[in-house]
Design a protein around this motif. Structure first.
Motif, mmCIF file in Angstrom:
data_model
loop_
_atom_site.group_PDB
_atom_site.id
_atom_site.type_symbol
_atom_site.label_atom_id
_atom_site.label_comp_id
_atom_site.label_asym_id
_atom_site.label_seq_id
_atom_site.Cartn_x
_atom_site.Cartn_y
_atom_site.Cartn_z
ATOM 1 N N ARG A 72 -36.793 18.365 6.814
ATOM 2 C CA ARG A 72 -36.397 19.764 6.747
ATOM 3 C C ARG A 72 -36.117 20.353 8.118
ATOM 4 O O ARG A 72 -35.322 21.281 8.263
ATOM 5 C CB ARG A 72 -37.463 20.571 6.011
ATOM 6 C CG ARG A 72 -37.311 20.416 4.508
ATOM 7 C CD ARG A 72 -38.545 20.775 3.742
ATOM 8 N NE ARG A 72 -38.409 20.315 2.361
ATOM 9 C CZ ARG A 72 -37.914 21.061 1.377
ATOM 10 N NH1 ARG A 72 -37.556 22.292 1.601
ATOM 11 N NH2 ARG A 72 -37.774 20.574 0.174
ATOM 12 N N ILE A 75 -32.508 19.184 9.264
ATOM 13 C CA ILE A 75 -31.378 19.880 8.647
ATOM 14 C C ILE A 75 -31.529 21.380 8.802
ATOM 15 O O ILE A 75 -30.754 22.175 8.284
ATOM 16 C CB ILE A 75 -31.226 19.454 7.172
ATOM 17 C CG1 ILE A 75 -29.838 19.766 6.666
ATOM 18 C CG2 ILE A 75 -32.295 20.013 6.295
ATOM 19 C CD1 ILE A 75 -29.558 19.180 5.334
ATOM 20 N N ARG A 76 -32.574 21.772 9.522
ATOM 21 C CA ARG A 76 -32.842 23.173 9.843
ATOM 22 C C ARG A 76 -33.115 24.036 8.627
ATOM 23 O O ARG A 76 -32.779 25.219 8.625
ATOM 24 C CB ARG A 76 -31.687 23.784 10.648
ATOM 25 C CG ARG A 76 -31.675 23.387 12.111
ATOM 26 C CD ARG A 76 -32.892 23.931 12.820
ATOM 27 N NE ARG A 76 -32.942 23.466 14.191
ATOM 28 C CZ ARG A 76 -32.639 24.217 15.245
ATOM 29 N NH1 ARG A 76 -32.306 25.465 15.078
ATOM 30 N NH2 ARG A 76 -32.711 23.719 16.458
ATOM 31 N N LEU A 77 -33.687 23.433 7.576
ATOM 32 C CA LEU A 77 -34.218 24.276 6.513
ATOM 33 C C LEU A 77 -35.482 24.932 7.028
ATOM 34 O O LEU A 77 -35.906 25.968 6.542
ATOM 35 C CB LEU A 77 -34.524 23.452 5.260
ATOM 36 C CG LEU A 77 -33.332 23.124 4.378
ATOM 37 C CD1 LEU A 77 -33.725 22.207 3.251
ATOM 38 C CD2 LEU A 77 -32.701 24.397 3.834
ATOM 39 N N ASN A 101 -24.864 25.975 11.064
ATOM 40 C CA ASN A 101 -23.966 25.723 9.935
ATOM 41 C C ASN A 101 -23.142 24.461 10.126
ATOM 42 O O ASN A 101 -22.911 23.708 9.190
ATOM 43 C CB ASN A 101 -23.032 26.920 9.742
ATOM 44 C CG ASN A 101 -23.412 27.697 8.503
ATOM 45 O OD1 ASN A 101 -24.413 27.395 7.865
ATOM 46 N ND2 ASN A 101 -22.614 28.681 8.168
ATOM 47 N N ARG A 104 -25.282 21.539 9.516
ATOM 48 C CA ARG A 104 -25.547 21.318 8.102
ATOM 49 C C ARG A 104 -24.352 20.713 7.388
ATOM 50 O O ARG A 104 -24.492 20.149 6.321
ATOM 51 C CB ARG A 104 -25.921 22.641 7.435
ATOM 52 C CG ARG A 104 -27.328 23.063 7.770
ATOM 53 C CD ARG A 104 -27.584 24.428 7.254
ATOM 54 N NE ARG A 104 -28.976 24.801 7.430
ATOM 55 C CZ ARG A 104 -29.430 26.025 7.229
ATOM 56 N NH1 ARG A 104 -28.606 26.970 6.847
ATOM 57 N NH2 ARG A 104 -30.696 26.297 7.413
ATOM 58 N N GLN A 108 -26.544 16.098 5.729
ATOM 59 C CA GLN A 108 -26.894 16.571 4.390
ATOM 60 C C GLN A 108 -28.136 15.858 3.893
ATOM 61 O O GLN A 108 -28.583 14.875 4.485
ATOM 62 C CB GLN A 108 -25.733 16.347 3.423
ATOM 63 C CG GLN A 108 -24.639 17.379 3.572
ATOM 64 C CD GLN A 108 -25.035 18.718 2.967
ATOM 65 O OE1 GLN A 108 -25.312 18.841 1.794
ATOM 66 N NE2 GLN A 108 -25.091 19.750 3.813
ATOM 67 N N PHE A 130 -19.816 23.835 -5.310
ATOM 68 C CA PHE A 130 -20.350 25.011 -4.616
ATOM 69 C C PHE A 130 -20.185 24.921 -3.093
ATOM 70 O O PHE A 130 -19.627 25.825 -2.475
ATOM 71 C CB PHE A 130 -21.825 25.209 -4.974
ATOM 72 C CG PHE A 130 -22.479 26.334 -4.233
ATOM 73 C CD1 PHE A 130 -22.180 27.648 -4.552
ATOM 74 C CD2 PHE A 130 -23.373 26.072 -3.201
ATOM 75 C CE1 PHE A 130 -22.785 28.691 -3.864
ATOM 76 C CE2 PHE A 130 -23.970 27.114 -2.511
ATOM 77 C CZ PHE A 130 -23.670 28.415 -2.844
ATOM 78 N N ALA A 131 -20.643 23.818 -2.512
ATOM 79 C CA ALA A 131 -20.599 23.718 -1.053
ATOM 80 C C ALA A 131 -19.167 23.674 -0.512
ATOM 81 O O ALA A 131 -18.829 24.432 0.397
ATOM 82 C CB ALA A 131 -21.402 22.517 -0.588
ATOM 83 N N ALA A 134 -17.749 27.087 -0.681
ATOM 84 C CA ALA A 134 -18.371 27.970 0.311
ATOM 85 C C ALA A 134 -17.774 27.741 1.693
ATOM 86 O O ALA A 134 -17.776 28.628 2.533
ATOM 87 C CB ALA A 134 -19.881 27.742 0.340
ATOM 88 N N HIS A 135 -17.257 26.533 1.915
ATOM 89 C CA HIS A 135 -16.634 26.253 3.199
ATOM 90 C C HIS A 135 -15.127 26.473 3.148
ATOM 91 O O HIS A 135 -14.409 26.043 4.047
ATOM 92 C CB HIS A 135 -16.954 24.830 3.649
ATOM 93 C CG HIS A 135 -18.320 24.699 4.220
ATOM 94 N ND1 HIS A 135 -18.589 24.853 5.555
ATOM 95 C CD2 HIS A 135 -19.508 24.465 3.632
ATOM 96 C CE1 HIS A 135 -19.884 24.707 5.762
ATOM 97 N NE2 HIS A 135 -20.466 24.471 4.619
ATOM 98 N N LEU A 184 -19.605 17.519 1.354
ATOM 99 C CA LEU A 184 -19.034 18.072 2.581
ATOM 100 C C LEU A 184 -18.617 16.967 3.552
ATOM 101 O O LEU A 184 -18.308 17.232 4.698
ATOM 102 C CB LEU A 184 -20.036 19.007 3.252
ATOM 103 C CG LEU A 184 -20.309 20.307 2.492
ATOM 104 C CD1 LEU A 184 -21.418 21.090 3.160
ATOM 105 C CD2 LEU A 184 -19.055 21.150 2.422
#
Lengths: 343, 301
Positions: A72, A75-77, A101, A104, A108, A130-131, A134-135, A184
């Motif tokens: 985590r 991935i910078r969660l 971003n 990320r 993944q 979705f991803a 979003a991009h 992605l």
């Protein structure tokens, strides 16, 4: 924004894909009003690791040793309390580097719980699209990409695209999760116990698929698991963690063939043997890991280590290079003061 | 009449695998379960009838609900020309009950809708952002919780003065904290799921994560809870009118009608109870419908 295209390699094959140094994450627990006098769980303490391009780095350790926290953090969660990360030469989240971003998009993750990691209200196609959407990927192209992704993970697009997660089996759901992580077109995929919850036969299928995908898409894996056999099968290098610290790091043959740290030795001897004559009679290490809120001084493994001496309580062993692998143990450092130290 | 804090099980349907026997999506299976629930269907039917008659009241050919007559006061039920009798000023009760539904239903639904928008927004924000924002919002809500809801509504209305607008305002304020608390708890639960983490890890903006991944999973439980609040709102609004803090005479409104008919209770008790019966029917229908919705949306049932 053409950020939905694959990212080209920049630093060449010798430059590590991901370099994390001095990562630290302490979680406050309970404690006083307004955060004064709180205790902390030292989940990850000054951890430094690098992932080479195209390799699979396995991460093993007992439950609660900080494996998932590492995932985590990478991935910078979770935001690290301290430490830096460099992705293919670009510092992450720093003035002249790349944004979180952007990190990320190139890194993944696949989660362990295949059901909780899919939104029950969305169809598989909606989840996968979705991803990319979003991009900024247009809807029509996103639809094509969803079909492509499903085919890649071995799910017939016409059959599965419009289904809901609860209509899929555990193995199929985990394939969808892998497809989502690939949506992605990342370079590094973190697999956090990605196959641990699956049946053995399904696990083998998914593992083989992961191996194929890695070659096909030239991916790099960080493979986190408590299953030593699976890690051995998949990894090029292995990192052994204990209580938020690295105890041993090296090529898979070295770690499995000639483990240097007493903890690694204990872990490996705890593996169930395929040979009935070589039964493990006694538990190689006793008890549970100490509480990470107040870890032992010096070497964190000393409370369960059969070779612990005074020096282990006083001095924290550094991660020392022994030729083939790196080990954090006083017995492997000449002149450390340990009676079994190499001359 | 306390506003009970909701059970934490509201969000439980999210985690459970959804049984599917033929039906495909979650909402389809909810609809199928609802169709097999006669109580909920009857309640929904009664409510539709009430709302429709209230909306269409001017075109139903009813007597003028404001036309008084000193001769025809307090006619009993079943009098010729006045099916439900007349009130203490000789006005037709049936017409007044139908017209009264306009204000009473409006007073019941509007504050809940407003509280749903404001409280829901606050609760989802608090639940999704967590940390200090959550602390700030929820502690402010706790201040409102310190007062019993009826007392709070009465004191707010009393301070602002009588009138329909002030009643709406005070009821909205009374309902924001419970809606906020429910929204916060279900959002916190949903935020803990890996699919929200996966969405965050994909680099999507916070707004699109909330829109796609959070709203769909929290709106159901929040709406069910809000439905159960409508009956409370109707009763509270009627209570405020009864106390003279709500709607002013001669407007037909069920609570106010109860108040003005109170003197007639020894003359014609059945007549005096009629507005109360309407309040009872409406609120029990909303409550049963809310229960039915909850059961239909709870996949464990």
């Amino acid at each position: 924004m053409d950020s939905v295209l694959p990212v080209e390699d920049r630093g060449g094959p010798a430059q590590p894909l991901l370099l994390a140094s001095g990562l630290r994450k302490h979680f406050p627990v309970g404690g006083g009003l307004l955060g004064r006098g709180r205790k902390v769980v030292r989940a990850v303490d000054d951890l430094t690791l690098s992932v080479a391009k195209g390799e699979t780095l396995g991460v093993v350790g007992e439950s609660g040793c900080g494996k998932s926290t590492v995932a985590r953090l990478l991935i910078r969660l979770l935001k690290p309390d301290r430490g830096t990360m460099v992705l293919d030469g670009d510092p992450v989240d720093e003035p002249h580097g790349i944004t979180v971003n952007e990190l990320r998009r190139q890194v993944q993750m696949v989660f362990q719980d295949s059901y909780a990691s899919l939104n029950p209200r969305l169809t598989i196609a909606e989840t996968l699209a979705f991803a990319p959407k979003a991009h900024g990927l247009p809807a029509a192209e996103a639809r094509d990409r969803v079909r492509d992704l499903l085919a890649k993970v071995g799910l017939e697009p016409d059959t599965y695209a419009e289904r809901y997660p609860h209509e899929l089996s555990g193995g199929q759901r985990q394939r969808v999760n892998i497809a989502r992580a690939l949506a992605l077109r990342p370079r590094l995929v973190i697999l956090d116990e990605a196959v641990s919850a699956l049946d053995k036969s399904v696990e083998a299928q998914v593992l083989n698929m992961l191996v194929d995908l890695k070659t096909e898409l030239s991916l790099t894996y960080l493979f986190i698991s408590h299953d030593l056999n699976v890690v051995q099968y998949l990894s090029d290098r292995v990192l052994v963690m204990y209580l938020g610290k690295i105890v041993e790091l090296g090529p898979v043959e070295a770690i499995y063939g000639d483990p240097q740290h007493p903890y690694t030795q204990a872990l490996l001897s705890a593996r169930p043997s395929m040979d009935p004559r070589k039964r493990t009679k006694e538990a190689p290490i006793q008890g549970d890991p100490p509480n990470p809120i107040d870890p032992p001084s010096g070497c964190r493994f000393r409370t369960r280590c059969p070779f612990a001496e005074d020096v282990c309580a006083r001095v924290e062993p550094p991660l020392a290079d022994t030729g083939r692998q790196e080990v954090a143990c006083h017995m492997r450092v000449a002149g450390s003061g340990h009676s079994k130290a190499v001359a | 009449m306390t506003l009970q804090s909701p059970s934490l099980e509201l969000g439980a349907p999210l985690v459970q695998p959804i049984a599917t026997a033929g039906g495909r999506s979650y909402w389809q299976s909810v609809r199928r379960r609802l169709r097999r629930d006669p109580v909920t269907l009857i309640c929904a039917g009664v409510l539709v009838l009430l709302v429709a008659s209230a909306l269409l009241a001017p075109w139903l050919g009813l007597d003028d609900p404001y036309k008084t007559s000193m001769i025809r006061r307090l006619y009993p039920l079943g009098s010729p020309g006045h099916l439900l009798g007349t009130d203490e000023l000789g006005r037709d009760m049936f017409a007044r009950l139908v017209y009264g539904g306009r204000l009473s239903l409006f007073m019941g639904v509007t504050p809940v809708v407003c509280a749903l928008l404001i409280g829901g927004l606050l609760g989802i924000t608090a639940g999704f952002l967590g940390g200090r924002v959550n602390m700030l919002i929820m502690r402010i809500m706790d201040v409102f919780y310190a007062f019993p809801s009826v007392l709070l509504a009465i004191s707010l209305s009393g301070a602002m003065g009588a009138g329909a607008e002030n009643t709406l305002l005070s009821l909205t304020l009374v309902f924001i904290p419970p809606v906020c608390r429910v929204s916060e708890s279900v959002t916190t639960q949903v935020r803990g799921f890996d699919f929200v983490d996966a969405a965050r890890a994909s680099g999507a903006s916070m707004l699109s994560i909330v829109r796609v991944h959070v709203l769909g999973n929290v709106l159901g439980p929040i709406l069910v809870y809000a439905t159960s609040l409508i009956s409370v709102a109707i009763i509270l609004a009627a209570g405020l009118s009864f106390l003279g803090l709500g709607v002013k005479p001669p407007e037909p409104e069920w609570g106010l009608m109860l108040n003005t008919l109170r003197q007639a209770i020894y003359v014609n008790p059945v007549l005096a109870a009629l507005p109360g019966v309407m309040i009872f029917i409406t609120s029990i229908c909303f409550n049963l419908m809310s229960d039915g919705l909850r059961a239909a949306m709870d996949v464990k049932a």
